[in-house]
Scaffold this motif. Structure first.
Motif, PDB file in Angstrom:
ATOM      1  N   VAL A 235       0.831  -1.187   0.000  1.00  0.00           N
ATOM      2  CA  VAL A 235       0.000   0.000   0.000  1.00  0.00           C
ATOM      3  C   VAL A 235       0.875   1.249   0.000  1.00  0.00           C
ATOM      4  O   VAL A 235       1.701   1.439   0.901  1.00  0.00           O
ATOM      5  CB  VAL A 235      -0.937   0.014   1.228  1.00  0.00           C
ATOM      6  CG1 VAL A 235      -1.788   1.282   1.223  1.00  0.00           C
ATOM      7  CG2 VAL A 235      -1.806  -1.230   1.243  1.00  0.00           C
ATOM      8  N   ARG A 236       0.737   2.044  -1.024  1.00  0.00           N
ATOM      9  CA  ARG A 236       1.408   3.339  -1.073  1.00  0.00           C
ATOM     10  C   ARG A 236       0.332   4.392  -1.276  1.00  0.00           C
ATOM     11  O   ARG A 236      -0.201   4.545  -2.374  1.00  0.00           O
ATOM     12  CB  ARG A 236       2.434   3.374  -2.211  1.00  0.00           C
ATOM     13  CG  ARG A 236       3.566   2.360  -2.068  1.00  0.00           C
ATOM     14  CD  ARG A 236       4.656   2.620  -3.099  1.00  0.00           C
ATOM     15  NE  ARG A 236       5.706   1.605  -3.002  1.00  0.00           N
ATOM     16  CZ  ARG A 236       5.760   0.530  -3.781  1.00  0.00           C
ATOM     17  NH1 ARG A 236       4.837   0.351  -4.705  1.00  0.00           N
ATOM     18  NH2 ARG A 236       6.725  -0.356  -3.643  1.00  0.00           N
ATOM     19  N   VAL A 237       0.002   5.104  -0.214  1.00  0.00           N
ATOM     20  CA  VAL A 237      -1.093   6.059  -0.248  1.00  0.00           C
ATOM     21  C   VAL A 237      -0.582   7.413  -0.731  1.00  0.00           C
ATOM     22  O   VAL A 237       0.410   7.936  -0.196  1.00  0.00           O
ATOM     23  CB  VAL A 237      -1.725   6.207   1.155  1.00  0.00           C
ATOM     24  CG1 VAL A 237      -2.870   7.213   1.107  1.00  0.00           C
ATOM     25  CG2 VAL A 237      -2.214   4.859   1.648  1.00  0.00           C
ATOM     26  N   PRO A 238      -1.208   8.017  -1.727  1.00  0.00           N
ATOM     27  CA  PRO A 238      -0.803   9.359  -2.178  1.00  0.00           C
ATOM     28  C   PRO A 238      -0.870  10.361  -1.021  1.00  0.00           C
ATOM     29  O   PRO A 238      -1.714  10.252  -0.132  1.00  0.00           O
ATOM     30  CB  PRO A 238      -1.841   9.686  -3.261  1.00  0.00           C
ATOM     31  CG  PRO A 238      -2.305   8.358  -3.757  1.00  0.00           C
ATOM     32  CD  PRO A 238      -2.288   7.458  -2.556  1.00  0.00           C
ATOM     33  N   ARG A 239       0.038  11.328  -1.061  1.00  0.00           N
ATOM     34  CA  ARG A 239       0.134  12.287   0.039  1.00  0.00           C
ATOM     35  C   ARG A 239      -1.168  13.053   0.259  1.00  0.00           C
ATOM     36  O   ARG A 239      -1.547  13.349   1.401  1.00  0.00           O
ATOM     37  CB  ARG A 239       1.280  13.263  -0.234  1.00  0.00           C
ATOM     38  CG  ARG A 239       2.666  12.621  -0.123  1.00  0.00           C
ATOM     39  CD  ARG A 239       3.764  13.659  -0.361  1.00  0.00           C
ATOM     40  NE  ARG A 239       5.087  13.033  -0.258  1.00  0.00           N
ATOM     41  CZ  ARG A 239       6.214  13.688  -0.449  1.00  0.00           C
ATOM     42  NH1 ARG A 239       6.181  14.993  -0.744  1.00  0.00           N
ATOM     43  NH2 ARG A 239       7.369  13.051  -0.342  1.00  0.00           N
ATOM     44  N   GLU A 240      -1.852  13.387  -0.823  1.00  0.00           N
ATOM     45  CA  GLU A 240      -3.099  14.156  -0.682  1.00  0.00           C
ATOM     46  C   GLU A 240      -4.142  13.351   0.081  1.00  0.00           C
ATOM     47  O   GLU A 240      -4.912  13.905   0.883  1.00  0.00           O
ATOM     48  CB  GLU A 240      -3.641  14.534  -2.069  1.00  0.00           C
ATOM     49  CG  GLU A 240      -4.777  15.547  -2.009  1.00  0.00           C
ATOM     50  CD  GLU A 240      -5.190  16.025  -3.388  1.00  0.00           C
ATOM     51  OE1 GLU A 240      -6.143  16.828  -3.468  1.00  0.00           O
ATOM     52  OE2 GLU A 240      -4.570  15.589  -4.384  1.00  0.00           O
ATOM     53  N   ILE A 241      -4.154  12.042  -0.152  1.00  0.00           N
ATOM     54  CA  ILE A 241      -5.095  11.189   0.569  1.00  0.00           C
ATOM     55  C   ILE A 241      -4.690  11.079   2.035  1.00  0.00           C
ATOM     56  O   ILE A 241      -5.539  11.117   2.937  1.00  0.00           O
ATOM     57  CB  ILE A 241      -5.148   9.782  -0.076  1.00  0.00           C
ATOM     58  CG1 ILE A 241      -5.506   9.887  -1.558  1.00  0.00           C
ATOM     59  CG2 ILE A 241      -6.143   8.893   0.654  1.00  0.00           C
ATOM     60  CD1 ILE A 241      -6.807  10.570  -1.825  1.00  0.00           C
ATOM     61  N   GLU A 242      -3.377  10.985   2.292  1.00  0.00           N
ATOM     62  CA  GLU A 242      -2.900  10.934   3.674  1.00  0.00           C
ATOM     63  C   GLU A 242      -3.280  12.203   4.430  1.00  0.00           C
ATOM     64  O   GLU A 242      -3.699  12.158   5.588  1.00  0.00           O
ATOM     65  CB  GLU A 242      -1.383  10.735   3.702  1.00  0.00           C
ATOM     66  CG  GLU A 242      -0.939   9.314   3.367  1.00  0.00           C
ATOM     67  CD  GLU A 242       0.554   9.119   3.584  1.00  0.00           C
ATOM     68  OE1 GLU A 242       1.282  10.129   3.511  1.00  0.00           O
ATOM     69  OE2 GLU A 242       0.966   7.973   3.822  1.00  0.00           O
TER      70      GLU A 242
END
Length: 475
Positions: free
Chosen positions: A12-19
């Motif tokens: 899982v690599r979550v985009p920064r905007e989603i984080e």
């Protein structure tokens, strides 16, 4: 992103905007709902997460042609672990359900307007099952979906209705309880077996194949249903049938129950010798509301000699755990079944139906002729308008034949056994000519683009079963 090897877990690599959006939500988790609207950054974060989740879930819960590990995981692991009640991984379905979605309402603005692929269904007394997906044989592409409509029983007597004395339910004096018990039902199963087998044969003379057989409300006993199920499976056909369940019968009812059964086995790729799958795939739901006959209906159906028109007579049926089944049959068809009163008295089912928006709703009725001017048409039009479902209502020839016109000058429409309505082309009454007692309704899929409240189109992925032909015949 995904690892190359299917044996290894997801990375899982979550985009920064989603984080950042998730951090904002967590930071404000103590706010009340009334306070949320005052926090613009929180509202934007919530909307972003909602839209991203929706876009990431394209194709969830339906059969897709491409191998997709995410969709496969959602269908086989998440749904199974949630007992087919939700595709949400970490929230118990008893708190809130998330189900696959087929239609986004194009009328008004509600929370349902925000998504194309995910339906938010609050927990309720309804048990909701998403039965999906079933692999259909490549030789049987559902470009055309043929429904064999059998308005059984073909005849009914007033003696098929009787008052229960003493009343099996605690009920005050102004009311009565009645039961429906077809005279001779279950003693002459050979008649039904021959009728169904001959009807399938005659139907296949009209169309290339039959995909599903539909019997109306209370059409079959448990014994008759099992015969119909066997014949349907032998002929690679799905079965949808109203059943008059009785205590101790072969389907396991403990009390008299007005129920419907959906058996998709015949359409699947499961080998016929896998007989243990028959009971596994057989889904059922009982009627959500009892039928009651008042004075006008007792007279309309010619039952004044057996039921007291001076009383309100309630149907003898167990109102058990309320259930709604969504059966997915491929990339464009998801159907649900309702039983008579459940179409008109839509609480508590309406909120879930509108959230999910199944392509096709079939209402099994014990009713008079299915005319544009009668109540089934009004309620079908509501569901066609929002969420956009196509609706089929069907009754038996026997019950339609007992319905007396209000005036002797009115034409006899007692052979109008079904009504079709879709959002694209409107209504069509299905009337059987004299000496005809069965028909094949042919449907095709039309695809239209629907838009969510934030302006996202679904790329033309909204599917509408629409009328494509009618073949009537005698058996």
């Amino acid at each position: 992103s995904r690892q190359q090897s299917p044996a290894t877990p997801f990375v899982v690599r979550v985009p920064r905007e989603i984080e950042r959006a998730w951090t904002t939500v967590c930071r404000n988790s103590g706010l009340s709902l009334a306070q949320v609207i005052q926090k613009d950054d929180l509202c934007r974060a919530l909307l972003l997460l909602c839209l991203v989740a929706d876009e990431a879930s394209i194709g969830i819960g339906i059969l897709t042609t491409d191998q997709d590990r995410f969709l496969d995981h959602a269908a086989t692991e998440v749904l199974s672990n949630n007992k087919l009640a939700s595709v949400c991984l970490r929230i118990d379905p008893e708190r809130v359900r998330v189900l696959p979605k087929q239609h986004t309402s194009q009328r008004g603005i509600t929370i349902r307007s925000l998504s194309h692929n995910l339906a938010l269904c609050p927990a309720s007394e309804m048990e909701v099952l998403w039965i999906s997906p079933f692999a259909v044989s490549p030789k049987r592409r559902l470009d055309v979906f043929n429904l064999l409509l059998l308005p059984w029983p073909l005849q009914l007597s007033s003696k098929d209705f009787e008052i229960c004395l003493p009343a099996p339910l605690p009920i005050p004096e102004p009311f009565r309880v009645f039961r429906f018990a077809r005279q001779g039902a279950g003693t002459d199963t050979k008649r039904l077996e021959e009728f169904l087998s001959n009807a399938i044969q005659r139907a296949q003379e009209q169309v290339k194949r039959v995909d599903a057989v539909v019997f109306p409300e209370l059409a079959l006993t448990a014994q008759e249903y099992l015969i119909a199920e066997r014949i349907a499976i032998q002929n690679d056909i799905m079965l949808i049938a109203g059943v008059n369940g009785q205590e101790g019968d072969q389907l396991g009812f403990s009390t008299p129950t007005n129920a419907c059964f959906i058996q998709p086995f015949g359409l699947t790729l499961i080998p016929k010798e896998k007989k243990d799958w028959v009971a596994t795939l057989r889904s059922h739901q009982s009627k959500h509301h009892r039928w009651f006959l008042d004075r006008s209906q007792v007279i309309q159906y010619g039952l004044g000699g057996v039921l007291p028109a001076s009383k309100t007579c309630w149907e003898l049926t167990d109102v058990e755990q309320r259930r709604l089944n969504f059966v997915n049959l491929g990339s464009w068809l998801t159907l649900s079944v309702l039983i008579c009163e459940d179409l008109a008295r839509q609480d508590p089912v309406s909120e879930i139906l509108r959230a999910v928006g199944p392509n096709l709703i079939i209402a099994l009725l014990m009713d008079g002729p299915q005319l544009r001017s009668r109540w089934p048409s009004r309620y079908a039009s509501v569901l066609a308008d929002d969420p956009g479902s196509s609706v089929l209502t069907i009754t038996s020839l026997g019950m339609a034949g007992r319905s007396r016109p209000a005036s002797s000058s009115e034409p006899d429409r007692s052979r109008t056994i079904a009504l079709w309505r879709d959002v694209r082309y409107g209504e069509r009454e299905i009337e059987l000519p004299k000496d005809h007692n069965a028909c094949v309704l042919s449907l095709v899929c039309e695809t239209i683009e629907e838009y969510s409240a934030d302006g996202r189109g679904d790329g033309g992925a909204s599917h509408f079963p629409v009328f494509a032909g009618l073949h009537t015949f005698g058996v």
